[in-house]
Design an enzyme around this catalytic site. Structure first.
Site, mmCIF file in Angstrom:
data_model
loop_
_atom_site.group_PDB
_atom_site.id
_atom_site.type_symbol
_atom_site.label_atom_id
_atom_site.label_comp_id
_atom_site.label_asym_id
_atom_site.label_seq_id
_atom_site.Cartn_x
_atom_site.Cartn_y
_atom_site.Cartn_z
ATOM 1 N N GLY A 1 -1.877 2.725 8.696
ATOM 2 C CA GLY A 1 -1.785 1.912 7.463
ATOM 3 C C GLY A 1 -2.470 2.689 6.430
ATOM 4 N N CYS A 2 -2.349 2.394 5.029
ATOM 5 C CA CYS A 2 -3.072 3.252 4.042
ATOM 6 C C CYS A 2 -4.505 2.326 3.776
ATOM 7 C CB CYS A 2 -2.295 3.230 2.843
ATOM 8 S SG CYS A 2 -0.656 3.784 3.068
ATOM 9 N N ILE A 3 -5.442 3.079 3.249
ATOM 10 C CA ILE A 3 -6.769 2.737 3.198
ATOM 11 C C ILE A 3 -7.061 2.171 2.163
ATOM 12 C CG2 ILE A 3 -9.101 3.091 3.868
ATOM 13 C CD1 ILE A 3 -7.191 5.545 5.320
ATOM 14 N N MET B 1 0.915 -1.098 -0.003
ATOM 15 C CA MET B 1 -0.082 -0.058 -0.002
ATOM 16 C C MET B 1 1.006 1.102 -0.065
ATOM 17 S SD MET B 1 -2.724 -1.532 0.031
ATOM 18 C CE MET B 1 -4.309 -0.224 0.490
ATOM 19 N N THR C 1 -8.831 -3.258 4.563
ATOM 20 C CA THR C 1 -7.987 -2.522 5.701
ATOM 21 C C THR C 1 -9.203 -2.518 7.114
ATOM 22 O OG1 THR C 1 -8.908 -0.698 4.443
ATOM 23 C CG2 THR C 1 -6.496 -1.275 4.462
#
Lengths: 418, 105
Positions: B103-105, A159, A200
């Site tokens: 974190g990246c979504i 990511m 996520t």
């Protein structure tokens, strides 16, 4: 004197920003220039359908300049660098330097497959593909056509990526595609992701994880791709785990535009531009704003986010020009249709603080959330004309507010996770 | 959910994944103890990463991801996985006494 606004990038964010600004200011008040290195505006959500023959690459590309309203100057040139101190954009080739009073960075994200060892080596575009570029998606269509069975691996290297649900959608559509061809029992589909689970956000991850299981798609979580061995047909993780494949669909690492890296002080380590997550003003200089995938903000890199950012961005540029305080109105709102195959799709809607919840959108009698339905699939298909005719012109879409609606959501679902 | 626990003789607040919720409670003795619990003895190379990610948090509000560490900490990604097996960014953040990197979504 006329105010000069320069917008770098003629994609979703740059186009809707230019059009909204043009409507707000008279041409003798504000001069608007959009810069892009080419004249091809790709409807990126359409790339997902190209490999399965559900969409033609030429149907999802239109000229950038044609999406811009009258009174907007389009410059087709690559940016060399931005001189933040001098308020100047230096272009490559013979194009003259552009001075600005306000700069909008809207140059999106760039694929950097060469940053992963072996990914662009032997086997690239032969048995290792990506559908994140028009060429890749078209080449993959041929490869899928020729695929008669074996291991198909879908892999996210790391990511952030654009549209984080697209790799999952690819898995679901592949399951449908091979079922239709009558060879699903000869194809093993694996989804290898660096995340701890399918997605996520916990509640959506649970729903999507069960869907993968129900469709017989193997999930390999916490897989960090260190190397792609195209000739040998295996992904090799940094922890030395291996995932074998006959056909690999890899979502490469993403970075910001190259010129960001050449512009001292503009971007972060990955060439994204740090911005305030609620006002969209950059942290670099008060007269630089950022929209869409180019921004380093904790929101998804997705067209819906860019669309919802538009209103805040243009309001705040106006506040800045009037010497007024900016308004922290952007809430991280994202809204994604997730294709699940067999004419169905699932819808998720969330913001910085609220994860995707079940319920209905935008209110109690709307589309079902976090549940697959035929209605959502129709919604996804209808979105393409809406994109060209309402979203890019910078119109507010009826019934769709920039801030996340709460009316139809079942909040009780969230509390069990705490 | 925050739980109160004792690390290196001092009471601290950790979230349910073992990350500090208040980075000001942290000190280097705690880092050594938390690393030892993960089976890691901190070398200079480990400290380079731990200090880098803590500094990122203090400056930017979130610890570094593996890619950021690989690009900017001076320790290549391959080595990061040798120093902090499995999840280098998370393990380094835990040892550095900062919340889980966003974190990246």
């Amino acid at each position: 004197m006329t105010t000069r606004i320069v917008i770098l990038g003629g994609g979703t964010g740059g186009t809707l920003t230019a059009n909204r600004l043009r409507r707000r200011y008279r041409p003798d008040e504000v001069e608007i220039t959009v810069v892009d290195q080419d004249d091809q505006h790709v409807y990126q959500p359409g790339l997902l359908f190209v490999p399965f023959g559900m969409s033609d690459p030429e149907d999802i590309v239109r000229p950038r300049r044609r999406q811009l309203h009258g009174g907007i100057t389009f410059v087709e040139a690559a940016v060399d660098h931005v001189d933040v101190g001098a308020n100047e954009v230096h272009l490559q080739g013979a194009a003259p330097t552009l001075g600005y009073d306000v700069l909008v960075v809207a140059s999106g994200a760039r694929l950097v497959p060469e940053e992963t060892e072996g990914l662009t080596g032997p086997g690239w575009m032969e048995k290792v593909f990506t559908f994140y570029s028009p060429e890749g998606a078209a080449a993959l269509a041929t490869a899928l056509d020729d695929f008669d069975g074996g291991r198909l691996v879908v892999n996210v290297v790391d990511m952030p990526i654009k549209c984080p649900v697209a790799p999952l959608e690819f898995c679901f559509l592949a399951d449908w595609y091979f079922t239709e061809r009558g060879i699903r029992d000869r194809v093993q589909i694996t989804y290898a992701t660096p995340l701890e689970s399918a997605f996520t956000k916990p509640i959506a991850a649970e729903t999507l994880g069960s869907m993968l299981e129900a469709k017989g798609i193997e999930l390999v979580p916490e897989f960090n791709t260190g190397e792609v061995d195209g000739a040998g047909g295996r992904l090799i993780g940094y922890d030395e785990r291996e995932v074998p494949f006959d056909l690999a669909v890899v979502i490469p690492l993403h970075g910001g535009a190259e010129y960001v890296g050449r512009s001292p002080g503009l971007g972060d380590e990955l060439d994204f531009v740090p911005a305030d997550e609620h006002t969209l003003q950059s942290k670099v200089a008060p007269n630089i704003f950022v929209i869409g995938d180019a921004a380093n903000v904790p929101a998804s890199k997705a067209g819906s986010v860019t669309h919802f950012e538009g209103e805040t961005l243009v309001d705040n540029i106006a506040h800045f020009l009037a010497g007024e305080p900016l308004e922290p109105t952007f809430d991280g709102h994202a809204n994604c249709f997730i294709e699940t195959g067999f004419h169905k799709a699932l819808l998720i809607d969330f913001d910085y603080d609220t994860e995707p919840l079940p319920g209905r959108f935008p209110g109690p009698v709307g589309l079902p959330l976090l549940k697959d339905s035929r209605l959502n699939h129709l919604g996804k298909l209808l979105f393409q004309p809406v994109y060209w005719h309402s979203l890019l012109p910078g119109r507010d879409l009826p019934g769709l507010s920039s801030t996340m609606p709460t009316a139809g959501k079942r909040y009780a679902a969230a509390t069990k996770e705490d | 959910m925050t739980t109160t626990t004792t690390v290196a003789g001092t009471t601290v607040d950790l979230d349910d994944e073992g990350f500090f919720t208040d980075p000001t409670q942290w000190n280097e003795d705690m880092a050594r103890e938390m690393a030892a619990e993960e089976g890691i003895e901190l070398t200079d190379r480990h400290w380079t990463v731990v200090r880098f990610t803590r500094n990122e948090y203090l400056q930017k509000g979130t610890g570094a991801t593996v890619r950021m560490l690989g690009k900017a900490s001076g320790v290549p990604v391959k080595e990061l996985y040798q120093l902090f097996p499995k999840a280098p960014a998370k393990t380094a953040a835990r040892i550095a006494g900062i919340p889980k990197p966003r974190g990246c979504i």
